[in-house]
Design an enzyme around this catalytic site. Sequence first.
Site, PDB file in Angstrom:
ATOM      1  N   LYS A  52       2.935  -0.297   4.828  1.00 17.71           N
ATOM      2  CA  LYS A  52       3.772  -0.680   3.678  1.00 17.71           C
ATOM      3  C   LYS A  52       5.178  -0.079   3.830  1.00 17.71           C
ATOM      4  O   LYS A  52       6.182  -0.753   3.603  1.00 17.71           O
ATOM      5  CB  LYS A  52       3.109  -0.224   2.372  1.00 17.71           C
ATOM      6  CG  LYS A  52       1.852  -1.038   2.055  1.00 17.71           C
ATOM      7  CD  LYS A  52       1.007  -0.470   0.938  1.00 17.71           C
ATOM      8  CE  LYS A  52      -0.299  -1.269   0.814  1.00 17.71           C
ATOM      9  NZ  LYS A  52      -1.235  -0.748  -0.188  1.00 17.71           N
ATOM     10  N   GLN A  96      -2.262   4.455  -3.699  1.00 20.47           N
ATOM     11  CA  GLN A  96      -3.239   3.878  -2.774  1.00 20.47           C
ATOM     12  C   GLN A  96      -4.658   4.258  -3.199  1.00 20.47           C
ATOM     13  O   GLN A  96      -4.955   5.421  -3.483  1.00 20.47           O
ATOM     14  CB  GLN A  96      -2.945   4.374  -1.340  1.00 20.47           C
ATOM     15  CG  GLN A  96      -3.776   3.711  -0.262  1.00 20.47           C
ATOM     16  CD  GLN A  96      -3.505   2.216  -0.082  1.00 20.47           C
ATOM     17  OE1 GLN A  96      -2.419   1.730  -0.383  1.00 20.47           O
ATOM     18  NE2 GLN A  96      -4.494   1.473   0.377  1.00 20.47           N
ATOM     19  N   ASP A 119       1.332  -3.369  -7.663  1.00 17.99           N
ATOM     20  CA  ASP A 119      -0.006  -3.700  -7.162  1.00 17.99           C
ATOM     21  C   ASP A 119      -0.715  -4.679  -8.095  1.00 17.99           C
ATOM     22  O   ASP A 119      -1.738  -5.267  -7.729  1.00 17.99           O
ATOM     23  CB  ASP A 119      -0.857  -2.420  -7.091  1.00 17.99           C
ATOM     24  CG  ASP A 119      -1.096  -1.960  -5.659  1.00 17.99           C
ATOM     25  OD1 ASP A 119      -1.069  -2.809  -4.752  1.00 17.99           O
ATOM     26  OD2 ASP A 119      -1.311  -0.753  -5.473  1.00 17.99           O
TER      27      ASP A 119
END
Length: 292
Positions: A52, A96, A119
């Site tokens: 990312k 994450q 997200d």
Amino acid sequence: MQLLDGKATSESIKKELAQAVKNRKEQGKKIPHLAAILVGTDGGSMTYVNAKVKACDQIGFESTLIRYDDSVPEEILLAKVQSLNEDKSIDGFIVQLPLPGHIDEMKITQAIDPLKDVDGFHPVNLGNMVLNLPGFLPATPAGIVELIKRNGIETEGKNCVVIGRSNIVGMPLSIMLARNTNPGNCTVTLTHSRTKNLEEICSNADILISAIGRPGFVKADMVKEGAVVIDVGTTRVSDTSRARGWRLRGDVDFENVSKKASFITPVPGGVGPMTIASLMINTLRAMELKGK
Ligand code: GUN
């Protein structure tokens, strides 16, 4: 059989985003800034977060990686989320997953400002998705839908079977593909560990998507001739022929299923790069939504 090349598709998306960044720079506008929180040293999570950050560099976004030890207390993580919510230089951020067992993932997710939740995991964004209202779509399902769209695959009226009902892939994907949108308008069956006659249900799918993390689970006899097969699984399996000792394996028995499928994603190089491209799209949008 045609390969659904997520790597190539994601490269086109990243080129478009890089151009958008270049245009913004020329106009003296702000550049998107993504932050990522990584807890612990899980190999898979580290790989994804590094990818990312690398994508941000490639496109010209700013990025900040914040790392914590496995033993970080929940309050410290919550305080960091709060400070990122308030930090005007950060347009969007992710935490994450998975997090260590002593941390309540839902509590962390709910603490994220929905306007910075690139997200798309916050209940507000998931609710907007269900109602087809503007918001951030979860990165992996959005990446799959984009892959379908950019490869000209027709979804309207098709039988779609999703294997796995996780909050971040199977559940939202089943809703996105059933919505009255294009791609969308599928007749979706969401299957899970209690599903009976899974093989039979799968063998009726025009579009079969597996997201359970069980290497080689989807066998050729579960797949209809000409089906579109999308593999979300990325499990590390031992491979002594590689210097690092492992390779990624998907949920689908690629060798045999590819002989029946009309389109199929490889692992790696299928859904994974599309997840990252979607996150980048969401980050640019997060900034634009604030009128920056
Ligand atoms: N873990 C597995 N997939 C994802 C993802 O898309 N986002 C985050 N934050 N964690 C994940």
